[in-house]
Design a protein around this motif. Sequence first.
Motif, PDB file in Angstrom:
ATOM      1  N   PRO A 102      23.828 -27.772 -27.372  1.00  0.00           N
ATOM      2  CA  PRO A 102      23.026 -28.771 -28.091  1.00  0.00           C
ATOM      3  C   PRO A 102      21.731 -29.163 -27.398  1.00  0.00           C
ATOM      4  CG  PRO A 102      24.922 -29.809 -27.044  1.00  0.00           C
ATOM      5  CD  PRO A 102      25.086 -28.331 -26.855  1.00  0.00           C
ATOM      6  N   ASN A 103      21.494 -28.680 -26.185  1.00  0.00           N
ATOM      7  CA  ASN A 103      20.250 -28.964 -25.482  1.00  0.00           C
ATOM      8  C   ASN A 103      19.156 -28.044 -26.020  1.00  0.00           C
ATOM      9  OD1 ASN A 103      18.322 -28.131 -23.125  1.00  0.00           O
ATOM     10  ND2 ASN A 103      19.106 -30.149 -22.552  1.00  0.00           N
ATOM     11  N   VAL A 104      18.080 -28.615 -26.573  1.00  0.00           N
ATOM     12  CA  VAL A 104      17.070 -27.812 -27.276  1.00  0.00           C
ATOM     13  C   VAL A 104      16.381 -26.783 -26.365  1.00  0.00           C
ATOM     14  CG1 VAL A 104      14.924 -27.876 -28.605  1.00  0.00           C
ATOM     15  CG2 VAL A 104      16.702 -29.584 -29.017  1.00  0.00           C
ATOM     16  N   PRO A 105      15.874 -27.145 -25.177  1.00  0.00           N
ATOM     17  CA  PRO A 105      15.244 -26.121 -24.328  1.00  0.00           C
ATOM     18  C   PRO A 105      16.211 -25.002 -23.943  1.00  0.00           C
ATOM     19  CG  PRO A 105      14.641 -28.316 -23.580  1.00  0.00           C
ATOM     20  CD  PRO A 105      15.736 -28.495 -24.586  1.00  0.00           C
ATOM     21  N   ARG A 106      17.468 -25.359 -23.614  1.00  0.00           N
ATOM     22  CA  ARG A 106      18.454 -24.342 -23.265  1.00  0.00           C
ATOM     23  C   ARG A 106      18.775 -23.468 -24.471  1.00  0.00           C
ATOM     24  NH1 ARG A 106      22.006 -25.073 -19.224  1.00  0.00           N
ATOM     25  NH2 ARG A 106      22.663 -22.980 -19.866  1.00  0.00           N
ATOM     26  N   PHE A 107      18.767 -24.073 -25.667  1.00  0.00           N
ATOM     27  CA  PHE A 107      19.032 -23.317 -26.893  1.00  0.00           C
ATOM     28  C   PHE A 107      18.006 -22.211 -27.070  1.00  0.00           C
ATOM     29  CE2 PHE A 107      17.790 -22.745 -31.349  1.00  0.00           C
ATOM     30  CZ  PHE A 107      18.974 -22.254 -31.885  1.00  0.00           C
ATOM     31  N   TYR A 108      16.729 -22.506 -26.820  1.00  0.00           N
ATOM     32  CA  TYR A 108      15.682 -21.485 -26.941  1.00  0.00           C
ATOM     33  C   TYR A 108      15.939 -20.312 -25.999  1.00  0.00           C
ATOM     34  CZ  TYR A 108      12.427 -23.938 -30.039  1.00  0.00           C
ATOM     35  OH  TYR A 108      11.836 -24.517 -31.121  1.00  0.00           O
ATOM     36  N   ASP A 109      16.349 -20.616 -24.765  1.00  0.00           N
ATOM     37  CA  ASP A 109      16.615 -19.552 -23.800  1.00  0.00           C
ATOM     38  C   ASP A 109      17.767 -18.657 -24.268  1.00  0.00           C
ATOM     39  OD1 ASP A 109      14.628 -20.514 -22.148  1.00  0.00           O
ATOM     40  OD2 ASP A 109      15.993 -21.746 -20.946  1.00  0.00           O
ATOM     41  N   GLU A 110      18.830 -19.298 -24.762  1.00  0.00           N
ATOM     42  CA  GLU A 110      19.979 -18.528 -25.218  1.00  0.00           C
ATOM     43  C   GLU A 110      19.662 -17.767 -26.501  1.00  0.00           C
ATOM     44  OE1 GLU A 110      22.661 -18.189 -23.473  1.00  0.00           O
ATOM     45  OE2 GLU A 110      22.302 -19.736 -21.959  1.00  0.00           O
ATOM     46  N   LEU A 111      18.823 -18.344 -27.364  1.00  0.00           N
ATOM     47  CA  LEU A 111      18.438 -17.678 -28.613  1.00  0.00           C
ATOM     48  C   LEU A 111      17.688 -16.381 -28.325  1.00  0.00           C
ATOM     49  CD1 LEU A 111      18.252 -17.677 -31.703  1.00  0.00           C
ATOM     50  CD2 LEU A 111      16.149 -19.046 -31.500  1.00  0.00           C
TER      51      LEU A 111
END
Length: 462
Positions: free
Chosen positions: A312-321
């Motif tokens: 649910p962390n937005v910056p981490r989500f971008y990395d995983e995406l």
Amino acid sequence: MSALKKNYPQQPLFDSWIEPAHYLRSDSPSAYFSLLTQLEGRTTKQQRSYPVASMGFVIGACDKSLDTWISQAEFWAPTRRLLHFMRVGLLFVDLDTYKLYEFAGLSAEAQLELLLRLCEAQGLPEPSLVIFSGRGLQAKWVLDSALPARVLPRWSLVQHEIGRRLAGLGADPNALDASRVLRLDQTVNSRSGEIVRVVHQSGARYDFDQLADALLPLTRAKLQELRQERAERAADPEYQKRSATRTKGHLTAIDTGALGHLRPFIGAQLAWDRLADLRTLAQLRGWTQGAPDGSRDLAVFIGASFLAQAVPNVPRFYDELRVLGREFAPHWTFREVNASASAVIDRMKRMAKGETVEYAGVQVDPRYRWRNDTLIQRFGITPDEERQLATIVSSGEAARRDAERKIQYRQEAGAVSRQVYEGNAEQKRATARLMRAQGKSWAAIAAEVGYKNADAARKSCA
């Protein structure tokens, strides 16, 4: 906490100065760890990943005069993304004691004494290892066996609980995830000029389930009990007639027991499990070069939806995406991956702002939520494929699995199969008829063979 299982290994796996060898122990060529280094005078860090099997050589050759950090978990690709998480062999917390006025300037030994006292006061077991990071401490609880990816959500809960209990010593709440790196033993901390070093080593290794049961509100056994109770209620015809929602005044009560698609564990667990199912489906269909035309956009979009629930962390989500895009659409640019997942990203941003939407009568964050029937229809999942998936299954497949579990429960409780039961009954009838032919009374036959009474014996042989 003294009741927790501790194991004390007789022989270290590597020389004692290689501190990470206590928890990075895989000899698999597909297991990787990462080192981050920061050159003098620079603010950026350089990351390189290596096979865990070569760790002794890599650490032995690294420049100890540089600021160096090491990953605490193992990954099945040379990255530190959670999508590539393989296993973790410890629990840890990074204590920024130097940020607290009352602890600033204390020696490593004085900080250690405070840590051990606080652990005892907070019901935490003694750490297996404590490393002085040059300014603060790194406390680590080594596990007796590494945990696979499916346990990651529960591991994260334990991590955050340990962090909460050690907040008084400056536990960093942003350094609790499985992709975290911590300073490497025997390297320099250029900010203080101190050498990172081990200041405490108990040698203990802990059983994760026992530790989690002691720290979390619900034990693993209780979760299994709740899951079984819910399955039994769902199978009750009278219970199935109940409405899933009951409205009284302006409030709507959601009966989670009547909603068969809900599971008694945290949402992140289901999200990771569903993402694992999507990967399994890709393997079953031979998508070795990413999803094919007609499925690629759907795979990225649905995968991003699961990822949004799991991270649910937005910056981490971008990395995983970015990693997810390389997996399902390796020929796409990151711009194209973002375009495919744009609706998911928009809802993530809305969630970060605190927006909510109504779902099943309650206010929830706006991230996508998918029903299994919809996923099965969108991907055209066949019954044979369902049998190899963990969570994306139809009600028919769920019922089949539930029936198998009930048979197993009955067998474990001492019950016999129908075939065995009928065979035993026929053997009893044969014995009863033989005894009757020998002139025995029905009462005597019932007592000797095991019938309830003489009438039951007579009816059995009729």
